[in-house]
Design a protein around this motif. Structure first.
Motif, PDB file in Angstrom:
ATOM      1  N   MET A  68       0.818  -1.215   0.000  1.00 31.43           N
ATOM      2  CA  MET A  68       0.000   0.000   0.000  1.00 31.43           C
ATOM      3  C   MET A  68       0.854   1.269   0.000  1.00 31.43           C
ATOM      4  O   MET A  68       0.407   2.328   0.426  1.00 31.43           O
ATOM      5  CB  MET A  68      -0.954  -0.017   1.189  1.00 31.43           C
ATOM      6  CG  MET A  68      -1.993  -1.138   1.135  1.00 31.43           C
ATOM      7  SD  MET A  68      -3.083  -1.040  -0.305  1.00 31.43           S
ATOM      8  CE  MET A  68      -4.097   0.370   0.139  1.00 31.43           C
ATOM      9  N   ASP A  69       2.097   1.151  -0.493  1.00 39.84           N
ATOM     10  CA  ASP A  69       2.962   2.326  -0.580  1.00 39.84           C
ATOM     11  C   ASP A  69       2.624   3.191  -1.795  1.00 39.84           C
ATOM     12  O   ASP A  69       3.170   4.273  -1.967  1.00 39.84           O
ATOM     13  CB  ASP A  69       4.437   1.898  -0.640  1.00 39.84           C
ATOM     14  CG  ASP A  69       4.716   0.927  -1.774  1.00 39.84           C
ATOM     15  OD1 ASP A  69       3.841   0.089  -2.079  1.00 39.84           O
ATOM     16  OD2 ASP A  69       5.815   1.003  -2.361  1.00 39.84           O
ATOM     17  N   ARG A  70       1.737   2.678  -2.644  1.00 36.43           N
ATOM     18  CA  ARG A  70       1.219   3.458  -3.776  1.00 36.43           C
ATOM     19  C   ARG A  70      -0.300   3.451  -3.695  1.00 36.43           C
ATOM     20  O   ARG A  70      -0.888   2.555  -3.084  1.00 36.43           O
ATOM     21  CB  ARG A  70       1.636   2.836  -5.110  1.00 36.43           C
ATOM     22  CG  ARG A  70       3.115   2.837  -5.381  1.00 36.43           C
ATOM     23  CD  ARG A  70       3.405   2.222  -6.746  1.00 36.43           C
ATOM     24  NE  ARG A  70       4.428   1.197  -6.653  1.00 36.43           N
ATOM     25  CZ  ARG A  70       4.761   0.377  -7.643  1.00 36.43           C
ATOM     26  NH1 ARG A  70       4.143   0.475  -8.807  1.00 36.43           N
ATOM     27  NH2 ARG A  70       5.704  -0.526  -7.475  1.00 36.43           N
ATOM     28  N   PRO A  71      -0.965   4.431  -4.323  1.00 34.22           N
ATOM     29  CA  PRO A  71      -2.435   4.383  -4.369  1.00 34.22           C
ATOM     30  C   PRO A  71      -2.900   3.046  -4.937  1.00 34.22           C
ATOM     31  O   PRO A  71      -2.286   2.516  -5.864  1.00 34.22           O
ATOM     32  CB  PRO A  71      -2.795   5.546  -5.295  1.00 34.22           C
ATOM     33  CG  PRO A  71      -1.637   6.487  -5.196  1.00 34.22           C
ATOM     34  CD  PRO A  71      -0.427   5.620  -5.009  1.00 34.22           C
ATOM     35  N   ALA A  72      -3.973   2.515  -4.380  1.00 30.82           N
ATOM     36  CA  ALA A  72      -4.465   1.205  -4.798  1.00 30.82           C
ATOM     37  C   ALA A  72      -5.977   1.231  -4.998  1.00 30.82           C
ATOM     38  O   ALA A  72      -6.697   1.914  -4.263  1.00 30.82           O
ATOM     39  CB  ALA A  72      -4.104   0.153  -3.754  1.00 30.82           C
ATOM     40  N   ALA A  73      -6.431   0.481  -5.988  1.00 31.45           N
ATOM     41  CA  ALA A  73      -7.856   0.289  -6.231  1.00 31.45           C
ATOM     42  C   ALA A  73      -8.142  -1.206  -6.167  1.00 31.45           C
ATOM     43  O   ALA A  73      -7.240  -2.034  -6.320  1.00 31.45           O
ATOM     44  CB  ALA A  73      -8.261   0.861  -7.581  1.00 31.45           C
TER      45      ALA A  73
END
Length: 246
Positions: free
Chosen positions: A78-83
């Motif tokens: 979750m270190d980057r935006p996630a969908a």
């Protein structure tokens, strides 16, 4: 064994898309997406235990427990935006995973709920209590590649246990209204000829989030997204505001 299958690592990608399969499905269902989806998105498909390369792992029979395990496995990613994108059973699991992530301070940016009734409108049908032939018949009626596997006696012996497990998991699922409401935007996508979910039922996904809601109806049945893969991915691109494949 890890929970996710990432067909192509994209360290440059600005976003991750976590895809949750349907009942009886596996991560391979989402493998074709990699060629179509934006280079700005890294796809991670969930591999539920008890099937494919996790055939030796114990199956999970409770939706809330499975959601907790998936959410926990997502934490380091979750270190980057996630969908989240979930189809059928996977849509309800995506909703529960999103609630857990939100509660833990790492909410996803969007949830795509495909081919599914909302969590608080599950219906009374029970396939898991039926005999093997009836379970196979239900899979065939819904369509999808898993139904073909069940026609082969050798594969049927391997596949049927986790298919039945998944049907029972989603049929036993009960929505828990207690706790924080989801605040994440939700897009429901269905096929216009899906016998499992109507437009009116899909519209009720709006009732389980305080985020914005959209409903997209495409031609097709329960597995509309196989034939309409390009349209589904175009909706993902538009919603997440990422550039499409050149």
């Amino acid at each position: 064994m890890t929970w996710f299958r990432c067909p192509e690592n994209r360290p440059w990608a600005s976003m991750r898309l976590f895809c949750l399969p349907h009942a009886g499905g596996s991560a391979v269902f989402y493998r074709p997406w990699v060629k179509e989806i934006s280079p700005a998105v890294e796809v991670h498909a969930v591999q539920y235990p008890g099937r494919a390369d996790r055939i030796a792992d114990a199956m999970v029979g409770d939706a809330h427990q499975l959601a907790r395990l998936v959410a926990g496995a997502m934490a380091p990613l979750m270190d980057r935006p996630a969908a989240l994108f979930g189809h059928s059973m996977g849509a309800v699991l995506a909703y529960e995973v999103a609630r857990l992530l939100q509660e833990r301070g790492s909410a996803p940016v969007h949830v795509f709920a495909s081919g599914a009734r909302p969590p608080h409108d599950r219906g009374e049908d029970r396939v898991s209590d039926k005999d093997d032939d009836a379970v196979v018949a239900e899979m065939v009626k819904l369509g999808g590649s898993d139904a073909e596997a069940l026609r082969e006696p050798e594969l049927r012996e391997l596949v049927l246990p986790y298919v039945r497990n998944d049907f029972k998991l989603i049929e036993d699922y009960a929505h828990r209204a207690a706790g924080p409401r989801l605040a994440v935007p939700v897009t429901a996508i269905i096929g216009d000829a899906d016998p499992h979910v109507s437009r009116a039922q899909a519209a009720r996904w709006a009732e389980v989030t305080d985020g914005r809601f959209a409903l997209k109806v495409l031609p097709g049945g329960h597995f509309y997204l196989t034939e309409r893969q390009r349209d589904v991915i175009a909706e993902v691109h538009r919603t997440l505001e990422v550039p499409a494949v050149p």
